[in-house]
Design a protein around this motif. Sequence first.
Motif, PDB file in Angstrom:
ATOM      1  N   VAL A  80       0.860  -1.187   0.000  1.00  0.00           N
ATOM      2  CA  VAL A  80       0.000   0.000   0.000  1.00  0.00           C
ATOM      3  C   VAL A  80       0.894   1.235   0.000  1.00  0.00           C
ATOM      4  O   VAL A  80       1.839   1.326   0.796  1.00  0.00           O
ATOM      5  CB  VAL A  80      -0.931   0.006   1.230  1.00  0.00           C
ATOM      6  N   TYR A  81       0.597   2.161  -0.896  1.00  0.00           N
ATOM      7  CA  TYR A  81       1.397   3.380  -1.032  1.00  0.00           C
ATOM      8  C   TYR A  81       0.553   4.603  -0.698  1.00  0.00           C
ATOM      9  O   TYR A  81      -0.671   4.600  -0.910  1.00  0.00           O
ATOM     10  CB  TYR A  81       1.917   3.525  -2.470  1.00  0.00           C
ATOM     11  N   THR A  82       1.232   5.654  -0.222  1.00  0.00           N
ATOM     12  CA  THR A  82       0.547   6.916   0.042  1.00  0.00           C
ATOM     13  C   THR A  82       0.403   7.658  -1.276  1.00  0.00           C
ATOM     14  O   THR A  82       1.249   8.470  -1.652  1.00  0.00           O
ATOM     15  CB  THR A  82       1.346   7.759   1.059  1.00  0.00           C
ATOM     16  N   TRP A 139      -5.119   7.202  -6.456  1.00  0.00           N
ATOM     17  CA  TRP A 139      -5.109   6.238  -7.563  1.00  0.00           C
ATOM     18  C   TRP A 139      -4.919   6.915  -8.913  1.00  0.00           C
ATOM     19  O   TRP A 139      -4.287   6.356  -9.811  1.00  0.00           O
ATOM     20  CB  TRP A 139      -6.394   5.403  -7.532  1.00  0.00           C
ATOM     21  N   LYS A 140      -5.428   8.144  -9.076  1.00  0.00           N
ATOM     22  CA  LYS A 140      -5.293   8.816 -10.375  1.00  0.00           C
ATOM     23  C   LYS A 140      -3.854   9.279 -10.613  1.00  0.00           C
ATOM     24  O   LYS A 140      -3.394   9.313 -11.759  1.00  0.00           O
ATOM     25  CB  LYS A 140      -6.248  10.014 -10.456  1.00  0.00           C
ATOM     26  N   VAL A 141      -3.163   9.627  -9.527  1.00  0.00           N
ATOM     27  CA  VAL A 141      -1.756  10.000  -9.692  1.00  0.00           C
ATOM     28  C   VAL A 141      -0.974   8.776 -10.162  1.00  0.00           C
ATOM     29  O   VAL A 141      -0.087   8.862 -11.015  1.00  0.00           O
ATOM     30  CB  VAL A 141      -1.170  10.566  -8.380  1.00  0.00           C
ATOM     31  N   PHE A 142      -1.346   7.610  -9.623  1.00  0.00           N
ATOM     32  CA  PHE A 142      -0.697   6.383 -10.093  1.00  0.00           C
ATOM     33  C   PHE A 142      -1.028   6.120 -11.565  1.00  0.00           C
ATOM     34  O   PHE A 142      -0.150   5.800 -12.372  1.00  0.00           O
ATOM     35  CB  PHE A 142      -1.105   5.172  -9.232  1.00  0.00           C
ATOM     36  N   MET A 154       8.710   8.782  -6.917  1.00  0.00           N
ATOM     37  CA  MET A 154       8.419  10.008  -7.678  1.00  0.00           C
ATOM     38  C   MET A 154       7.006  10.495  -7.361  1.00  0.00           C
ATOM     39  O   MET A 154       6.757  11.696  -7.181  1.00  0.00           O
ATOM     40  CB  MET A 154       8.570   9.703  -9.179  1.00  0.00           C
ATOM     41  N   ILE A 155       6.085   9.539  -7.269  1.00  0.00           N
ATOM     42  CA  ILE A 155       4.689   9.898  -6.970  1.00  0.00           C
ATOM     43  C   ILE A 155       4.585  10.526  -5.577  1.00  0.00           C
ATOM     44  O   ILE A 155       3.788  11.446  -5.361  1.00  0.00           O
ATOM     45  CB  ILE A 155       3.785   8.651  -7.098  1.00  0.00           C
ATOM     46  N   ALA A 156       5.411  10.049  -4.631  1.00  0.00           N
ATOM     47  CA  ALA A 156       5.387  10.637  -3.277  1.00  0.00           C
ATOM     48  C   ALA A 156       5.748  12.120  -3.338  1.00  0.00           C
ATOM     49  O   ALA A 156       5.165  12.950  -2.625  1.00  0.00           O
ATOM     50  CB  ALA A 156       6.353   9.884  -2.362  1.00  0.00           C
ATOM     51  N   VAL A 157       6.687  12.460  -4.213  1.00  0.00           N
ATOM     52  CA  VAL A 157       7.055  13.872  -4.393  1.00  0.00           C
ATOM     53  C   VAL A 157       5.867  14.640  -4.987  1.00  0.00           C
ATOM     54  O   VAL A 157       5.515  15.743  -4.544  1.00  0.00           O
ATOM     55  CB  VAL A 157       8.298  13.988  -5.311  1.00  0.00           C
ATOM     56  N   ARG A 177      -0.496  19.094  -3.067  1.00  0.00           N
ATOM     57  CA  ARG A 177      -1.169  19.720  -1.917  1.00  0.00           C
ATOM     58  C   ARG A 177      -1.382  21.215  -2.154  1.00  0.00           C
ATOM     59  O   ARG A 177      -2.186  21.852  -1.481  1.00  0.00           O
ATOM     60  CB  ARG A 177      -0.317  19.544  -0.654  1.00  0.00           C
ATOM     61  N   SER A 178      -0.624  21.781  -3.080  1.00  0.00           N
ATOM     62  CA  SER A 178      -0.682  23.227  -3.292  1.00  0.00           C
ATOM     63  C   SER A 178      -2.035  23.655  -3.841  1.00  0.00           C
ATOM     64  O   SER A 178      -2.472  23.157  -4.877  1.00  0.00           O
ATOM     65  CB  SER A 178       0.397  23.647  -4.297  1.00  0.00           C
TER      66      SER A 178
END
Length: 384
Positions: free
Chosen positions: A197-199, A202-205, A332-335, A341-342
Amino acid sequence: MSITPTPHDDAAGLVPETAGTSLLEPREVFDQQLFEREMVRVHGRSWILLGDTEDLEQPGDYITARIGLQKVIVIVGRDGSLRGFLNSCRHRASSLCDDPAGNTGRFLTCPYHQWSYRLNGELAVVPDQDRMYGPDFDRADYSLVPIRIEVGWGKLVFGCLSARTPSLRDWVADLGPRYDRMGIESTRRHPRELDQVYTMNWKVFLENANDDYHVRFVHPRPGSQIDPLGTRNLAEGWVCSSYKPYDRDLDPGPDFPHGPSFDGTGFFADFIFPSVNPLVPVPGQLVTVRNEPLTPTSTRLVTRVYTSDGDEVAAEELLDEIDRTNTEDTDMIAVLMEGLRSPFLHVGPAASWERRSAHVMDMVRAETAREIAPGEFTHSGAAR
Ligand code: FES
Ligand SMILES: [Fe+2]
């Protein structure tokens, strides 16, 4: 602008919006209501990969999975046929079993008050029925709720909640004949799989998994046989395909990408909207990266490797390589998740090698905006 300004409304103006871009905007990532709507309108209407037939051979064999936020179960009946149901007891909210796969014996019994269902979904036993419910209770009113199940290429088990969605074969369109030629049915699943499980939303993935632009920067592989600069991609309907040739001079002819002349000439990264990225390094090898959205900010990835030659060493190497690639992508997705968040940011234009990402985001938005049609989630045979 909505009546109550959102942080994105308040922050408008610092960064100009990019006209015509389809890439994911910050306001689409963290919204709980939007996420829950997507789980019904996008996932509830789509063919979702649930598992494979290797766990479904004997009567009572089952797999569990989710379609959006709905738990589902696929089970082999006493007649040998596959059936899918909501994995929800008709009494209250308990699931019937939560192991990813197993054998239930002759009955599916709910752990809470032990209502017991036959493998065809009929409610067979309600403990203490007369005392608890009196003489008018009819067990036939509370069968398990059936869902649509289809098996792709004799191996991959998909489920769908909507009565209006076309068949799986129509869903995968031209990908169907290409995978028919691969002999997927005779492959075997490698015993080890990746499950984490990743933070991430799903759309970013999905955007990342369909982005051919980042590949040579985030996944540099000096000396690799694959030529990323020869990338070709295609996005049509529910399927996206990317092809990286082993020989850049090979001419992608008119039958690209699904024609037989491309079999074995390069690395295919496909996508069957919205749940699975199948990768085809060579004919006879298949990798499935299945995504399972859990919350707006968490997504599970399950990666499996299938091979036709039983070469466990090659399968391990392939799984290690996919693990490395998944890690590079999710780092990369975590970044990106932090950047998204902006409330001030608007994203820029999609590159031609982000064509698949843009297409997928457009599909998600179109499905999310499309009203549910009458009877869409009503199935013949479904109990009330
Ligand atoms: S919740 Fe299943 S028997 Fe009560
Ligand atoms: Fe990647």
